[in-house]
Design a protein around this motif. Structure first.
Motif, PDB file in Angstrom:
ATOM      1  N   SER A   2     -16.133 -25.081  -3.760  1.00 38.47           N
ATOM      2  CA  SER A   2     -14.689 -24.940  -3.977  1.00 38.47           C
ATOM      3  C   SER A   2     -14.036 -26.294  -4.212  1.00 38.47           C
ATOM      4  O   SER A   2     -13.074 -26.395  -4.964  1.00 38.47           O
ATOM      5  CB  SER A   2     -14.030 -24.219  -2.804  1.00 38.47           C
ATOM      6  N   ASP A   3     -14.579 -27.375  -3.594  1.00 40.57           N
ATOM      7  CA  ASP A   3     -14.039 -28.702  -3.853  1.00 40.57           C
ATOM      8  C   ASP A   3     -14.231 -29.080  -5.317  1.00 40.57           C
ATOM      9  O   ASP A   3     -13.353 -29.655  -5.932  1.00 40.57           O
ATOM     10  CB  ASP A   3     -14.705 -29.744  -2.957  1.00 40.57           C
ATOM     11  N   ARG A   4     -15.396 -28.761  -5.852  1.00 43.23           N
ATOM     12  CA  ARG A   4     -15.664 -29.056  -7.265  1.00 43.23           C
ATOM     13  C   ARG A   4     -14.776 -28.208  -8.165  1.00 43.23           C
ATOM     14  O   ARG A   4     -14.320 -28.683  -9.208  1.00 43.23           O
ATOM     15  CB  ARG A   4     -17.137 -28.837  -7.593  1.00 43.23           C
ATOM     16  N   GLU A   6     -11.760 -27.230  -7.384  1.00 41.51           N
ATOM     17  CA  GLU A   6     -10.443 -27.877  -7.309  1.00 41.51           C
ATOM     18  C   GLU A   6     -10.411 -29.132  -8.175  1.00 41.51           C
ATOM     19  O   GLU A   6      -9.398 -29.415  -8.815  1.00 41.51           O
ATOM     20  CB  GLU A   6     -10.083 -28.198  -5.859  1.00 41.51           C
ATOM     21  N   GLN A   7     -11.505 -29.882  -8.189  1.00 40.76           N
ATOM     22  CA  GLN A   7     -11.564 -31.057  -9.046  1.00 40.76           C
ATOM     23  C   GLN A   7     -11.461 -30.659 -10.517  1.00 40.76           C
ATOM     24  O   GLN A   7     -10.748 -31.304 -11.289  1.00 40.76           O
ATOM     25  CB  GLN A   7     -12.858 -31.832  -8.801  1.00 40.76           C
ATOM     26  N   ARG A  68      -5.929 -35.656  -4.294  1.00 34.10           N
ATOM     27  CA  ARG A  68      -6.645 -34.674  -3.479  1.00 34.10           C
ATOM     28  C   ARG A  68      -8.008 -34.324  -4.082  1.00 34.10           C
ATOM     29  O   ARG A  68      -8.940 -33.969  -3.363  1.00 34.10           O
ATOM     30  CB  ARG A  68      -5.802 -33.410  -3.290  1.00 34.10           C
ATOM     31  N   ALA A  69      -8.122 -34.449  -5.402  1.00 35.65           N
ATOM     32  CA  ALA A  69      -9.399 -34.201  -6.076  1.00 35.65           C
ATOM     33  C   ALA A  69     -10.339 -35.402  -5.953  1.00 35.65           C
ATOM     34  O   ALA A  69     -11.459 -35.361  -6.440  1.00 35.65           O
ATOM     35  CB  ALA A  69      -9.155 -33.875  -7.547  1.00 35.65           C
ATOM     36  N   ASP A  70      -9.884 -36.470  -5.317  1.00 35.84           N
ATOM     37  CA  ASP A  70     -10.658 -37.695  -5.091  1.00 35.84           C
ATOM     38  C   ASP A  70     -10.817 -38.529  -6.362  1.00 35.84           C
ATOM     39  O   ASP A  70     -11.728 -39.340  -6.471  1.00 35.84           O
ATOM     40  CB  ASP A  70     -12.030 -37.373  -4.477  1.00 35.84           C
ATOM     41  N   TYR A  93     -18.182 -36.757  -9.307  1.00 32.04           N
ATOM     42  CA  TYR A  93     -17.863 -35.537 -10.044  1.00 32.04           C
ATOM     43  C   TYR A  93     -18.682 -35.461 -11.336  1.00 32.04           C
ATOM     44  O   TYR A  93     -19.239 -34.414 -11.673  1.00 32.04           O
ATOM     45  CB  TYR A  93     -16.364 -35.464 -10.343  1.00 32.04           C
TER      46      TYR A  93
END
Length: 101
Positions: A2-4, A6-7, A68-70, A93
């Motif tokens: 889910s983090d990816r 969001e990125q 937030r996506a780094d 990423y």
């Protein structure tokens, strides 16, 4: 995963892509910043707002999504916020994307 996701969503906007492109070579786009060298401290939200021609709250929202996506880091100096690319986050990423597709 889910983090990816969001990125990936953070990159699904032409204005956010433009911000990342400009911040890749901040001196080329923001050498007129008087507070400090944009390569060292980052670029002030005010200059990004002017370059995008958008309202400051809208630009702040774009910057927050990228942070937030780094993909960005933020440095606060007084009441000002300065943004830089987070090259490590972007590289992670890209590696994930290359490994996943």
């Amino acid at each position: 995963m889910s983090d990816r996701l969001e990125q990936s969503k953070a990159l699904a906007n032409e204005h956010r892509i433009a911000i990342l492109e400009w911040l890749a070579n901040p001196w080329d786009h923001f050498s007129h910043q008087v507070t400090g060298d944009p390569r060292e401290i980052g670029v002030c939200v005010t200059l990004l707002t002017e370059k995008l021609g958008m309202a400051q709250p809208t630009v702040s929202r774009h910057l927050e999504l990228l942070r937030r996506a780094d993909f960005l880091t933020v440095k606060r100096i007084g009441k000002w916020a300065f943004f830089k690319r987070n090259e490590a986050g972007i590289a992670a990423y890209k590696d994930w994307l290359n490994d996943s597709l």
